[in-house]
Design a protein around this motif. Structure first.
Motif, PDB file in Angstrom:
ATOM      1  N   LEU A 124       0.830  -1.210   0.000  1.00 11.32           N
ATOM      2  CA  LEU A 124       0.000   0.000   0.000  1.00 11.32           C
ATOM      3  C   LEU A 124       0.864   1.259   0.000  1.00 11.32           C
ATOM      4  O   LEU A 124       0.529   2.249  -0.669  1.00 11.32           O
ATOM      5  CB  LEU A 124      -0.935  -0.007   1.209  1.00 11.32           C
ATOM      6  N   GLU A 125       1.964   1.234   0.745  1.00 15.57           N
ATOM      7  CA  GLU A 125       2.877   2.388   0.742  1.00 15.57           C
ATOM      8  C   GLU A 125       3.475   2.606  -0.637  1.00 15.57           C
ATOM      9  O   GLU A 125       3.619   3.747  -1.093  1.00 15.57           O
ATOM     10  CB  GLU A 125       3.974   2.173   1.775  1.00 15.57           C
ATOM     11  N   ARG A 126       3.831   1.505  -1.313  1.00 16.69           N
ATOM     12  CA  ARG A 126       4.381   1.627  -2.662  1.00 16.69           C
ATOM     13  C   ARG A 126       3.358   2.232  -3.625  1.00 16.69           C
ATOM     14  O   ARG A 126       3.685   3.123  -4.430  1.00 16.69           O
ATOM     15  CB  ARG A 126       4.832   0.255  -3.162  1.00 16.69           C
ATOM     16  N   GLN A 127       2.124   1.760  -3.532  1.00 21.85           N
ATOM     17  CA  GLN A 127       1.078   2.306  -4.394  1.00 21.85           C
ATOM     18  C   GLN A 127       0.816   3.777  -4.081  1.00 21.85           C
ATOM     19  O   GLN A 127       0.583   4.584  -4.993  1.00 21.85           O
ATOM     20  CB  GLN A 127      -0.202   1.494  -4.229  1.00 21.85           C
ATOM     21  N   LEU A 128       0.866   4.127  -2.793  1.00 21.81           N
ATOM     22  CA  LEU A 128       0.662   5.527  -2.419  1.00 21.81           C
ATOM     23  C   LEU A 128       1.774   6.408  -2.969  1.00 21.81           C
ATOM     24  O   LEU A 128       1.523   7.524  -3.454  1.00 21.81           O
ATOM     25  CB  LEU A 128       0.592   5.642  -0.892  1.00 21.81           C
ATOM     26  N   ALA A 135       0.872  12.576  -9.103  1.00 26.61           N
ATOM     27  CA  ALA A 135       0.230  13.857  -8.810  1.00 26.61           C
ATOM     28  C   ALA A 135       1.234  14.999  -8.898  1.00 26.61           C
ATOM     29  O   ALA A 135       0.941  16.061  -9.452  1.00 26.61           O
ATOM     30  CB  ALA A 135      -0.413  13.809  -7.435  1.00 26.61           C
ATOM     31  N   ARG A 136       2.448  14.789  -8.337  1.00 25.32           N
ATOM     32  CA  ARG A 136       3.479  15.841  -8.416  1.00 25.32           C
ATOM     33  C   ARG A 136       3.881  16.110  -9.863  1.00 25.32           C
ATOM     34  O   ARG A 136       4.070  17.259 -10.268  1.00 25.32           O
ATOM     35  CB  ARG A 136       4.697  15.434  -7.585  1.00 25.32           C
ATOM     36  N   ALA A 140       3.439  19.636 -11.842  1.00 21.93           N
ATOM     37  CA  ALA A 140       4.576  20.326 -12.461  1.00 21.93           C
ATOM     38  C   ALA A 140       4.300  20.631 -13.933  1.00 21.93           C
ATOM     39  O   ALA A 140       4.604  21.718 -14.422  1.00 21.93           O
ATOM     40  CB  ALA A 140       5.834  19.471 -12.323  1.00 21.93           C
ATOM     41  N   LYS A 141       3.689  19.661 -14.650  1.00 23.34           N
ATOM     42  CA  LYS A 141       3.375  19.896 -16.051  1.00 23.34           C
ATOM     43  C   LYS A 141       2.334  21.003 -16.204  1.00 23.34           C
ATOM     44  O   LYS A 141       2.431  21.842 -17.086  1.00 23.34           O
ATOM     45  CB  LYS A 141       2.867  18.600 -16.683  1.00 23.34           C
ATOM     46  N   SER A 142       1.334  20.992 -15.321  1.00 19.68           N
ATOM     47  CA  SER A 142       0.301  22.021 -15.385  1.00 19.68           C
ATOM     48  C   SER A 142       0.879  23.401 -15.099  1.00 19.68           C
ATOM     49  O   SER A 142       0.537  24.386 -15.762  1.00 19.68           O
ATOM     50  CB  SER A 142      -0.812  21.686 -14.393  1.00 19.68           C
TER      51      SER A 142
END
Length: 259
Positions: A124-128, A135-136, A140-142
């Motif tokens: 679960l930590e890996r998926q998070l 998201a980051r 950054a692209k936006s």
């Protein structure tokens, strides 16, 4: 492993919600017959009672370092075994009342150990982390896209009357200037003709000629003179400077004489 009997008995019968409860047939260690027992699963501890209404458990199995396997014997229907990796460790054999109950208990017991929970937490930590990284990256692209759009602003077109030249038909004519704007009239058009009408044809607006822009208003001056209204004869900056300089010099002389 040593456990405090009172603490274990209290934990087994306290109001904390169990992970699973139900009847199973447990095979005895000395008496190899199966006995029907009431089981309560809490965390990694499997308690079993003689009856459902019993106040204290008659035994507990700590589900750490164990595997749950189905029994292949045809005589033991819906049976499974809890095996430990330790040498000379006891093998617990149990049987459910039907196929669905057996599969449900095997799944619950296989997921009860802390080792399994540790693996689940790590996954679960890996998926998070992957979701946060996406998201980051998206943010950054936006942000970069907004900066590019903000930097590439469209500059509005400008028009300067000082550099504009409005011309009529391409032929030699009389040149005229009005406040820095110049254009050429065709030959034969008198100065008295209204500049707002068409260059060719009549002035009724029915002709096909192209209308020039309206003539800017003339600058109004005081009688056509650039002299200062306060001090006549001061038509430029140098004259104004000399005029005010004389007044300052006279005031300075009067101040020195008064000292």
């Amino acid at each position: 492993m040593k456990l405090n009997e009172r603490s274990v008995a209290h934990y087994a019968t306290c109001n904390s919600p169990p992970d699973k409860t139900g009847f199973l047939f447990k095979k005895g260690e000395r008496n190899t017959a199966y006995h029907r027992r009431w089981f309560i699963l809490k965390g990694n501890m499997l308690f079993y009672f003689e009856e459902r209404e019993s106040r204290e458990p008659i035994g507990v199995i700590v589900l750490e370092g164990c595997t749950v396997e189905l029994c292949e014997s045809e005589s033991e229907e819906f049976a499974f075994a809890i095996k430990f990796d330790c040498v000379k460790a006891r093998v617990y054999k149990m049987a459910a009342e039907n196929q669905a109950a057996m599969e449900s208990w095997v799944k619950a017991l296989s997921r009860a150990s802390f080792d399994y929970m540790r693996l689940v937490v790590r996954e679960l930590e890996r998926q998070l982390e992957e979701v946060q990284e996406e998201a980051r990256s998206s943010q950054a692209k936006s942000k970069a896209k907004k900066q590019v759009q903000g930097g590439a602003s469209v500059q509005p077109a400008t028009f300067s009357l000082q550099n504009a030249a409005i011309t009529g038909p391409v032929q030699e004519g009389v040149s005229s200037r009005e406040n820095g704007v110049s254009w050429s009239k065709p030959i034969g058009v008198p100065n008295g003709v209204n500049e707002g009408c068409a260059w060719e044809g009549d002035c009724s607006g029915k002709g096909d000629g192209v209308r020039p822009p309206p003539v800017p208003p003339r600058r109004k001056t005081n009688g056509g003179s650039l002299e200062s209204p306060v001090s006549p004869g001061t038509g430029c900056f140098s004259k104004l400077h000399d005029w005010y300089g004389k007044e300052v010099a006279e005031l300075r002389i009067e101040w020195l004489q008064s000292q």
